[in-house]
Design a protein around this motif. Structure first.
Motif, PDB file in Angstrom:
ATOM      1  N   ILE A 152       0.835  -1.202   0.000  1.00  0.00           N
ATOM      2  CA  ILE A 152       0.000   0.000   0.000  1.00  0.00           C
ATOM      3  C   ILE A 152       0.867   1.249   0.000  1.00  0.00           C
ATOM      4  O   ILE A 152       0.609   2.216  -0.734  1.00  0.00           O
ATOM      5  CB  ILE A 152      -0.941  -0.017   1.220  1.00  0.00           C
ATOM      6  CG1 ILE A 152      -1.973  -1.151   1.098  1.00  0.00           C
ATOM      7  CG2 ILE A 152      -1.633   1.332   1.390  1.00  0.00           C
ATOM      8  CD1 ILE A 152      -2.848  -1.080  -0.115  1.00  0.00           C
ATOM      9  N   ARG A 153       1.922   1.218   0.810  1.00  0.00           N
ATOM     10  CA  ARG A 153       2.816   2.371   0.884  1.00  0.00           C
ATOM     11  C   ARG A 153       3.526   2.587  -0.446  1.00  0.00           C
ATOM     12  O   ARG A 153       3.622   3.707  -0.951  1.00  0.00           O
ATOM     13  CB  ARG A 153       3.833   2.154   2.004  1.00  0.00           C
ATOM     14  CG  ARG A 153       4.694   3.381   2.293  1.00  0.00           C
ATOM     15  CD  ARG A 153       5.693   3.071   3.401  1.00  0.00           C
ATOM     16  NE  ARG A 153       5.034   2.458   4.548  1.00  0.00           N
ATOM     17  CZ  ARG A 153       5.615   1.579   5.356  1.00  0.00           C
ATOM     18  NH1 ARG A 153       6.861   1.186   5.126  1.00  0.00           N
ATOM     19  NH2 ARG A 153       4.957   1.083   6.390  1.00  0.00           N
ATOM     20  N   GLY A 154       4.018   1.506  -1.033  1.00  0.00           N
ATOM     21  CA  GLY A 154       4.736   1.622  -2.299  1.00  0.00           C
ATOM     22  C   GLY A 154       3.851   2.082  -3.445  1.00  0.00           C
ATOM     23  O   GLY A 154       4.316   2.737  -4.375  1.00  0.00           O
ATOM     24  N   ALA A 155       2.556   1.758  -3.365  1.00  0.00           N
ATOM     25  CA  ALA A 155       1.612   2.136  -4.417  1.00  0.00           C
ATOM     26  C   ALA A 155       1.093   3.558  -4.279  1.00  0.00           C
ATOM     27  O   ALA A 155       0.429   4.069  -5.193  1.00  0.00           O
ATOM     28  CB  ALA A 155       0.437   1.167  -4.423  1.00  0.00           C
ATOM     29  N   GLY A 156       1.373   4.185  -3.139  1.00  0.00           N
ATOM     30  CA  GLY A 156       0.766   5.498  -2.886  1.00  0.00           C
ATOM     31  C   GLY A 156      -0.730   5.403  -2.671  1.00  0.00           C
ATOM     32  O   GLY A 156      -1.477   6.365  -2.898  1.00  0.00           O
ATOM     33  N   ALA A 157      -1.189   4.240  -2.229  1.00  0.00           N
ATOM     34  CA  ALA A 157      -2.630   3.982  -2.156  1.00  0.00           C
ATOM     35  C   ALA A 157      -3.335   4.803  -1.079  1.00  0.00           C
ATOM     36  O   ALA A 157      -4.517   5.123  -1.221  1.00  0.00           O
ATOM     37  CB  ALA A 157      -2.886   2.489  -1.926  1.00  0.00           C
ATOM     38  N   ARG A 158      -2.632   5.135  -0.012  1.00  0.00           N
ATOM     39  CA  ARG A 158      -3.277   5.955   1.024  1.00  0.00           C
ATOM     40  C   ARG A 158      -3.635   7.328   0.461  1.00  0.00           C
ATOM     41  O   ARG A 158      -4.732   7.850   0.703  1.00  0.00           O
ATOM     42  CB  ARG A 158      -2.373   6.084   2.240  1.00  0.00           C
ATOM     43  CG  ARG A 158      -2.258   4.806   3.070  1.00  0.00           C
ATOM     44  CD  ARG A 158      -1.541   5.056   4.386  1.00  0.00           C
ATOM     45  NE  ARG A 158      -1.558   3.855   5.209  1.00  0.00           N
ATOM     46  CZ  ARG A 158      -0.603   2.923   5.194  1.00  0.00           C
ATOM     47  NH1 ARG A 158       0.432   3.055   4.370  1.00  0.00           N
ATOM     48  NH2 ARG A 158      -0.690   1.865   5.970  1.00  0.00           N
ATOM     49  N   ALA A 159      -2.707   7.915  -0.274  1.00  0.00           N
ATOM     50  CA  ALA A 159      -2.982   9.223  -0.878  1.00  0.00           C
ATOM     51  C   ALA A 159      -4.094   9.114  -1.912  1.00  0.00           C
ATOM     52  O   ALA A 159      -4.955  10.002  -2.013  1.00  0.00           O
ATOM     53  CB  ALA A 159      -1.718   9.783  -1.522  1.00  0.00           C
ATOM     54  N   LEU A 160      -4.107   8.028  -2.652  1.00  0.00           N
ATOM     55  CA  LEU A 160      -5.146   7.846  -3.666  1.00  0.00           C
ATOM     56  C   LEU A 160      -6.513   7.655  -3.016  1.00  0.00           C
ATOM     57  O   LEU A 160      -7.512   8.180  -3.517  1.00  0.00           O
ATOM     58  CB  LEU A 160      -4.807   6.649  -4.553  1.00  0.00           C
ATOM     59  CG  LEU A 160      -3.600   6.832  -5.480  1.00  0.00           C
ATOM     60  CD1 LEU A 160      -3.248   5.513  -6.159  1.00  0.00           C
ATOM     61  CD2 LEU A 160      -3.876   7.917  -6.517  1.00  0.00           C
ATOM     62  N   ARG A 161      -6.559   6.923  -1.906  1.00  0.00           N
ATOM     63  CA  ARG A 161      -7.839   6.742  -1.230  1.00  0.00           C
ATOM     64  C   ARG A 161      -8.340   8.065  -0.661  1.00  0.00           C
ATOM     65  O   ARG A 161      -9.535   8.374  -0.743  1.00  0.00           O
ATOM     66  CB  ARG A 161      -7.733   5.686  -0.126  1.00  0.00           C
ATOM     67  CG  ARG A 161      -9.087   5.329   0.467  1.00  0.00           C
ATOM     68  CD  ARG A 161      -9.071   3.984   1.171  1.00  0.00           C
ATOM     69  NE  ARG A 161      -8.522   4.079   2.517  1.00  0.00           N
ATOM     70  CZ  ARG A 161      -8.549   3.060   3.398  1.00  0.00           C
ATOM     71  NH1 ARG A 161      -9.078   1.893   3.050  1.00  0.00           N
ATOM     72  NH2 ARG A 161      -8.031   3.205   4.595  1.00  0.00           N
ATOM     73  N   ASP A 162      -7.420   8.859  -0.103  1.00  0.00           N
ATOM     74  CA  ASP A 162      -7.814  10.187   0.391  1.00  0.00           C
ATOM     75  C   ASP A 162      -8.314  11.058  -0.752  1.00  0.00           C
ATOM     76  O   ASP A 162      -9.329  11.766  -0.624  1.00  0.00           O
ATOM     77  CB  ASP A 162      -6.628  10.870   1.077  1.00  0.00           C
ATOM     78  CG  ASP A 162      -6.317  10.294   2.442  1.00  0.00           C
ATOM     79  OD1 ASP A 162      -7.174   9.569   3.000  1.00  0.00           O
ATOM     80  OD2 ASP A 162      -5.214  10.564   2.963  1.00  0.00           O
ATOM     81  N   ALA A 163      -7.608  11.025  -1.887  1.00  0.00           N
ATOM     82  CA  ALA A 163      -8.015  11.838  -3.039  1.00  0.00           C
ATOM     83  C   ALA A 163      -9.403  11.438  -3.517  1.00  0.00           C
ATOM     84  O   ALA A 163     -10.241  12.298  -3.832  1.00  0.00           O
ATOM     85  CB  ALA A 163      -6.998  11.692  -4.168  1.00  0.00           C
ATOM     86  N   ALA A 164      -9.664  10.122  -3.577  1.00  0.00           N
ATOM     87  CA  ALA A 164     -10.974   9.649  -4.020  1.00  0.00           C
ATOM     88  C   ALA A 164     -12.064  10.089  -3.052  1.00  0.00           C
ATOM     89  O   ALA A 164     -13.158  10.499  -3.463  1.00  0.00           O
ATOM     90  CB  ALA A 164     -10.965   8.130  -4.154  1.00  0.00           C
ATOM     91  N   THR A 165     -11.777  10.039  -1.756  1.00  0.00           N
ATOM     92  CA  THR A 165     -12.763  10.440  -0.748  1.00  0.00           C
ATOM     93  C   THR A 165     -13.077  11.925  -0.845  1.00  0.00           C
ATOM     94  O   THR A 165     -14.243  12.334  -0.800  1.00  0.00           O
ATOM     95  CB  THR A 165     -12.241  10.109   0.660  1.00  0.00           C
ATOM     96  OG1 THR A 165     -12.022   8.693   0.756  1.00  0.00           O
ATOM     97  CG2 THR A 165     -13.238  10.530   1.726  1.00  0.00           C
ATOM     98  N   TRP A 166     -12.053  12.740  -1.019  1.00  0.00           N
ATOM     99  CA  TRP A 166     -12.279  14.188  -1.137  1.00  0.00           C
ATOM    100  C   TRP A 166     -12.971  14.528  -2.456  1.00  0.00           C
ATOM    101  O   TRP A 166     -13.790  15.453  -2.518  1.00  0.00           O
ATOM    102  CB  TRP A 166     -10.946  14.935  -1.016  1.00  0.00           C
ATOM    103  CG  TRP A 166     -10.403  14.912   0.385  1.00  0.00           C
ATOM    104  CD1 TRP A 166     -11.112  14.918   1.556  1.00  0.00           C
ATOM    105  CD2 TRP A 166      -9.031  14.855   0.765  1.00  0.00           C
ATOM    106  NE1 TRP A 166     -10.269  14.871   2.637  1.00  0.00           N
ATOM    107  CE2 TRP A 166      -8.979  14.839   2.180  1.00  0.00           C
ATOM    108  CE3 TRP A 166      -7.827  14.824   0.063  1.00  0.00           C
ATOM    109  CZ2 TRP A 166      -7.783  14.800   2.901  1.00  0.00           C
ATOM    110  CZ3 TRP A 166      -6.636  14.781   0.774  1.00  0.00           C
ATOM    111  CH2 TRP A 166      -6.618  14.761   2.172  1.00  0.00           C
TER     112      TRP A 166
END
Length: 218
Positions: free
Chosen positions: A194-208
């Motif tokens: 998840i960290r390597g994929a940048g998935a946390r930032a992507l999930r936040d972006a999708a939520t916003w």
């Protein structure tokens, strides 16, 4: 007769390098996308008619989201689905936001409206080096900026990162432990992916992105 026009998101895509990948890989990619749209249809707020237009122009596909706020999240999950298998071709995606007129028989091929036009135009005018584009109602430069950054991150995914990201981006927000159980790996391994994929930032972006869409809704 047709259903009243209302704002939707139409995602139109075509597979990248499908000729080189071969017919078997192309068929498997289409089947994988179809399976993913079935899961997307279960997201809260998404209701029929969500359709997967299983093939057109040989390697093209199209879905309609009745909940247009999910456009970014769905785009990323569909992209991650293909990227999770190295042998499958990836896809370009044109997002169109706007009204759509859908016949009562829900015949996708006979559907019309600004969302379909915008989606097709976004895909057809996509520069060769790009894979995501968006056009349509209330689309701003910030939407395009987010999409460009999402494209940059998704282009770096390994198959393992993409597999974890496809699950992580569910609006149900599964825990790392739940993803680990699903994939049969450790929670720590999921965290690395998840960290390597940048998935946390992507999930936040999708939520916003979704929150912005809800704020704009009449």
């Amino acid at each position: 007769m047709s259903m009243p026009a209302h704002t939707v998101a139409v995602l139109t895509g075509d597979l990248i390098g499908s000729t080189a990948s071969g017919e078997t890989a192309t068929d498997e990619a289409m089947a994988s996308l179809h399976k993913t749209t079935v899961e997307i249809a279960k997201w809260r707020g998404v209701s029929p008619p969500l359709r997967f237009f299983d093939r057109y122009r040989g390697d093209g596909w199209q879905i309609l989201l009745t909940h247009p706020a999910y456009a970014l999240r769905a785009t990323l999950v569909l992209a991650a689905t293909l990227a999770s298998t190295a042998e499958l071709p990836r896809t370009r995606i044109g997002i169109g936001i706007g009204p759509a007129d859908i016949p009562d028989n829900k015949d996708f091929a006979a559907s019309t409206g600004a969302a379909f036009i915008a989606s097709g135009h976004a895909l057809d005018t996509l520069p060769r080096a790009r894979v995501f584009a968006i056009e349509g109602e209330h689309v701003t430069s910030l939407h395009r900026a987010i999409l460009a950054l999402a494209e940059e991150l998704s282009g770096r995914w390994t198959p393992e990162q993409a597999e974890a990201t496809a699950l992580y981006l569910s609006p149900r927000q599964p825990t790392l432990a739940a993803i680990a159980e699903r994939l049969g790996i450790s929670t720590q391994a999921v965290s690395y992916r998840i960290r390597g994929a940048g998935a946390r930032a992507l999930r936040d972006a999708a939520t916003w992105w979704e929150q912005d869409a809800e704020d704009r809704a009449p």
